[in-house]
Design an enzyme around this catalytic site. Sequence first.
Site, PDB file in Angstrom:
ATOM      1  N   ASN A 197       0.787  -1.235   0.000  1.00  0.00           N
ATOM      2  CA  ASN A 197       0.000   0.000   0.000  1.00  0.00           C
ATOM      3  C   ASN A 197       0.819   1.287   0.000  1.00  0.00           C
ATOM      4  OD1 ASN A 197      -2.492   1.712   0.837  1.00  0.00           O
ATOM      5  ND2 ASN A 197      -1.064   1.962   2.560  1.00  0.00           N
TER       6      ASN A 197
ATOM      7  N   TYR B  49       2.161   9.699 -12.067  1.00  0.00           N
ATOM      8  CA  TYR B  49       1.370   8.949 -11.083  1.00  0.00           C
ATOM      9  C   TYR B  49       0.514   7.887 -11.792  1.00  0.00           C
ATOM     10  CZ  TYR B  49      -1.508   8.177  -6.904  1.00  0.00           C
ATOM     11  OH  TYR B  49      -2.152   7.626  -5.824  1.00  0.00           O
TER      12      TYR B  49
ATOM     13  N   ALA C 121       1.127   6.474 -14.599  1.00  0.00           N
ATOM     14  CA  ALA C 121       2.013   5.391 -15.071  1.00  0.00           C
ATOM     15  C   ALA C 121       2.221   4.373 -13.960  1.00  0.00           C
ATOM     16  CB  ALA C 121       3.355   5.961 -15.518  1.00  0.00           C
TER      17      ALA C 121
ATOM     18  N   SER D 248      -5.163   2.882  -7.823  1.00  0.00           N
ATOM     19  CA  SER D 248      -5.849   4.177  -7.721  1.00  0.00           C
ATOM     20  C   SER D 248      -6.827   4.292  -8.876  1.00  0.00           C
ATOM     21  CB  SER D 248      -4.810   5.300  -7.816  1.00  0.00           C
ATOM     22  OG  SER D 248      -5.429   6.556  -8.015  1.00  0.00           O
TER      23      SER D 248
ATOM     24  N   ILE E  65      -9.221  10.272  -1.339  1.00  0.00           N
ATOM     25  CA  ILE E  65      -9.535   9.730  -0.010  1.00  0.00           C
ATOM     26  C   ILE E  65      -8.963  10.674   1.046  1.00  0.00           C
ATOM     27  CG2 ILE E  65      -9.264   7.718   1.513  1.00  0.00           C
ATOM     28  CD1 ILE E  65     -10.811   7.122  -1.127  1.00  0.00           C
TER      29      ILE E  65
HETATM   30  P1  NAD Z   1      -0.363   8.674   3.298  1.00  0.00           P
HETATM   31  O1  NAD Z   1       0.649   9.682   2.874  1.00  0.00           O
HETATM   32  O2  NAD Z   1      -1.341   9.014   4.349  1.00  0.00           O
HETATM   33  O3  NAD Z   1       0.381   7.318   3.746  1.00  0.00           O
HETATM   34  C1  NAD Z   1       1.432   6.765   3.001  1.00  0.00           C
HETATM   35  C2  NAD Z   1       2.388   6.057   3.949  1.00  0.00           C
HETATM   36  O4  NAD Z   1       3.399   5.421   3.149  1.00  0.00           O
HETATM   37  C3  NAD Z   1       3.108   7.017   4.918  1.00  0.00           C
HETATM   38  O5  NAD Z   1       3.018   6.546   6.236  1.00  0.00           O
HETATM   39  C4  NAD Z   1       4.546   7.017   4.427  1.00  0.00           C
HETATM   40  O6  NAD Z   1       5.486   7.208   5.455  1.00  0.00           O
HETATM   41  C5  NAD Z   1       4.645   5.623   3.799  1.00  0.00           C
HETATM   42  N1  NAD Z   1       5.734   5.569   2.813  1.00  0.00           N
HETATM   43  C6  NAD Z   1       6.038   6.497   1.859  1.00  0.00           C
HETATM   44  N2  NAD Z   1       7.130   6.115   1.192  1.00  0.00           N
HETATM   45  C7  NAD Z   1       7.528   4.930   1.710  1.00  0.00           C
HETATM   46  C8  NAD Z   1       8.608   4.048   1.434  1.00  0.00           C
HETATM   47  N3  NAD Z   1       9.506   4.335   0.495  1.00  0.00           N
HETATM   48  N4  NAD Z   1       8.708   2.892   2.150  1.00  0.00           N
HETATM   49  C9  NAD Z   1       7.801   2.631   3.140  1.00  0.00           C
HETATM   50  N5  NAD Z   1       6.779   3.431   3.453  1.00  0.00           N
HETATM   51  C10 NAD Z   1       6.639   4.568   2.751  1.00  0.00           C
HETATM   52  O7  NAD Z   1      -1.087   8.253   1.938  1.00  0.00           O
HETATM   53  P2  NAD Z   1      -2.417   7.376   1.686  1.00  0.00           P
HETATM   54  O8  NAD Z   1      -3.426   8.275   1.117  1.00  0.00           O
HETATM   55  O9  NAD Z   1      -2.731   6.516   2.850  1.00  0.00           O
HETATM   56  O10 NAD Z   1      -1.857   6.484   0.483  1.00  0.00           O
HETATM   57  C11 NAD Z   1      -1.689   5.081   0.559  1.00  0.00           C
HETATM   58  C12 NAD Z   1      -1.739   4.528  -0.860  1.00  0.00           C
HETATM   59  O11 NAD Z   1      -3.005   4.849  -1.433  1.00  0.00           O
HETATM   60  C13 NAD Z   1      -0.701   5.099  -1.829  1.00  0.00           C
HETATM   61  O12 NAD Z   1      -0.236   4.057  -2.646  1.00  0.00           O
HETATM   62  C14 NAD Z   1      -1.493   6.113  -2.644  1.00  0.00           C
HETATM   63  O13 NAD Z   1      -0.931   6.304  -3.923  1.00  0.00           O
HETATM   64  C15 NAD Z   1      -2.832   5.405  -2.717  1.00  0.00           C
HETATM   65  N6  NAD Z   1      -3.986   6.269  -3.026  1.00  0.00           N
HETATM   66  C16 NAD Z   1      -4.314   7.326  -2.224  1.00  0.00           C
HETATM   67  C17 NAD Z   1      -5.410   8.104  -2.540  1.00  0.00           C
HETATM   68  C18 NAD Z   1      -5.805   9.307  -1.719  1.00  0.00           C
HETATM   69  O14 NAD Z   1      -6.591  10.129  -2.214  1.00  0.00           O
HETATM   70  N7  NAD Z   1      -5.365   9.451  -0.481  1.00  0.00           N
HETATM   71  C19 NAD Z   1      -6.183   7.802  -3.667  1.00  0.00           C
HETATM   72  C20 NAD Z   1      -5.823   6.709  -4.452  1.00  0.00           C
HETATM   73  C21 NAD Z   1      -4.734   5.941  -4.112  1.00  0.00           C
END
Ligand code: NAD
Length: 267
Positions: A86, A152, A154, A139, A185
């Site tokens: 994730n 993103y 890609a 996503s 989200i």
């Molecule tokens: P967030 O920033 O709240 O959490 C992401 C977490 O990943 C953080 O705790 C960060 O420290 C950790 N992280 C970042 N780089 C890292 C690495 N190299 N190794 C280990 N951990 C790492 O973001 P989120 O919204 O919870 O996103 C989680 C996933 O959901 C991501 O893949 C994001 O692309 C995807 N996503 C998010 C949304 C949104 O709107 N929030 C929508 C679609 C997809």
Amino acid sequence: MSERKAIFITGGGSGIGRAIALKFAQQGWFVGLGDISESGMKETAALIGTEHTSSHVFDVRERAAWDEALDAFIAKSGRMDVLANNAGIPIGGSIIENSEDEITRCLDINLKGVLFGAQAAHPHLKKTAPGSCLLNTASAAGIYGSAGGSVYCATKFGVRGITESLDGEWAVDGIKVRSLMPSFIDTPLLDMVPNAGTNEHIRNRVKASGLEITPVEEVAEAAWRAVHEDKLHWPVGKTAKSIAFAARWMPGRVRKQMRGQMQLLGE
Ligand code: NAD
């Protein structure tokens, strides 16, 4: 093997990863957290109870670190039934304004991190099959490419492809493979800037575009269902569901919308 089921979640120190952790813990699962943020994982663990979790500081870009983290997790949990692949970061803006470093970092975390996770998890998921699952966070950006979101998109189209490939590849092992495809989200990710060239947070741009922001619990609910039901991709949020529908049935209309939408990010 331990009786209690166990999930390992990267990005478990924040947002979607934390919400998935809470959901599975409520259902009685042991939860392993993986993140670069020790403080984030501490907060998640405090919400669950430290006796039900283990935390592993590591970077998903490092292949060897994956093996160490999963070995340490399994030493505590006794098994792994789900890997929630994730962890990910946003990037937005025109391809011309994204720097080489930004592009490389995003590809490495969002794509390479997911491939390495799948590789490291496979032997452990095989032991708990049938029923074990690789759950990748893609996503809505993996459904249709949006203007201002090429890098993103890609990565998220890549995660979608990895999911479909491994769903085929691992069928013989009895391991399920699924993807979550959320639109916007409500997590700390929305409070980041899309690239170094702007000060404007992603959340402002989403609001300005009139799109909804979905509560994070809906992603956790979808994660639970994805692990237990037989459907490959899981759009979450109104925008994700409508893009999935429109990309399939009205691709010309989606294209027209994207061409008018350079301000929007590719989340
Ligand atoms: P967030 O920033 O709240 O959490 C992401 C977490 O990943 C953080 O705790 C960060 O420290 C950790 N992280 C970042 N780089 C890292 C690495 N190299 N190794 C280990 N951990 C790492 O973001 P989120 O919204 O919870 O996103 C989680 C996933 O959901 C991501 O893949 C994001 O692309 C995807 N996503 C998010 C949304 C949104 O709107 N929030 C929508 C679609 C997809």
